[in-house]
Design an enzyme around this catalytic site. Sequence first.
Site: not given
Length: 493
Positions: A83-84, A244
């Site tokens: 992520q991110h 994820d």
Amino acid sequence: MTAPVVIGVDSSTQSTKTVVIDAGSGGILGVGRAPHTVTGESGARETDPEIWWTALRSSLAAALDTSGTSPAAVAGLAVAGQQHGLVVLDAAGRPLRPALLWNDTRSAPQAAALTRALGGPDAWLARTGSVPVASMTATTWQWLREHEPAVAEKTAGVRLPHDFLTERLCGVAVTDPGDASGTCWYDTRTGSYDPALMDLVGLDPALLPVVATGGGERAGSLTKDAAAFLGLRPGIPVAAGTGDNMAAAVGLGLGGAGLLDHPVVSLGTSGTVFTATRTRPAAAGLAGFASTDGVYLPLGCTLNCTQAIDKVAHLLGLGREDAEPGGDVVVLPYLDGERSPDLPHASGLLTGLRHATGSRQILGAAYEGAVFTLLRVLDDLFAATGHDPHAPDVRERPLRLIGGGAKGAAWIETVRRLSGRPVVIPDGEELVAVGAAALAAGAAWGDDPVAVADRWGAGRGRELPAVRRDDTAWERIESALGEATGLLAAGGG
């Protein structure tokens, strides 16, 4: 006739793992892995996105080879990614620079400034369900604008890691609600990008991918170029995919078509707790993510989990399983600072040491300190979703224990003793990739991915009954943390 299979890809920080799944039974037929390269120092953590693309090819080839599956049998494909991370592309879809990863901390000043600019944490919680921290994509985009304005000016596309790979597969710029909810420019109330937040960070919405209704929606078809690169046939359905954590929830059968308000505890380098719920969370200290299937996925994180305990064991000259209950000893293993509670400058603390104390008790106390910290976050998560964590019906819900620590007897028994809850150790391996494979099945046949994963049974496993909670240990650790908070915040130990 060859039975159809689906492909699930877990593109994490350190590696890509690809699984070939029997679409009917959910059995894992083959697994392939390929490493990534992470660079940077002094808070920087970056990876060239092209590494993810070549790692996908390598891991996919290995998975097909070990499974003995013909590429002609592949019926769908989906990617779950870390992520991110911030990926910036030129007009041709090529990365302008290495991706800034979720664990790149250089944007901490930008996170603080953005929090103030909107009016404080509550204003962010109301819109996004999360307060900006250095890992969120909005903060790294703001860092890029301030430190590399020429790159930001040239940017023709902004993607998350899984978005980048999905677009390479099918040629469509698409994301999903789950991964989008970790950007801090996506409004979890409306399920759309927030124009005011994009104005705040100077981001043109035309640079962003469209948001699919869910990660199992068919985003497009495998292009001829991607098929040739991967050794697959063109035209295979490609799902929108997700982050994820959201894929792990799908793999466990958590979501609208499966389990709701059932907690998961993940024991890895960091510890996480999360649940799928219909209640929109908005609590400081939790990430108020959306799930990939239309509900919510609030998540809390601690920094010190398995790696910290392994360090304590090494210092004591003990093995991981050489632990005994801590007795009078309390260890707060905040070796890298701590996120929950918010003590970024803390170091580890040992108190209650006596002549009779043995090294195995000290190690056991370190386990207790790490598990206590996670379970406090779990109580916060329940409260944020409208549940009394001490109510009998809530306490009877089993903890699903995943991650590397879930393979260790000392971890399992410490969780049981300090939680007083039943515990389930899922049988399924590679839950993120399995969740991605369920999304691929959704893209191929229109099935609900959570229902698919539930049918596959990856979330079922060994069930351990509740034991009486060790209230004495809990109260001893809670008291020590309260007394030491000022010292830990200052970096004492």
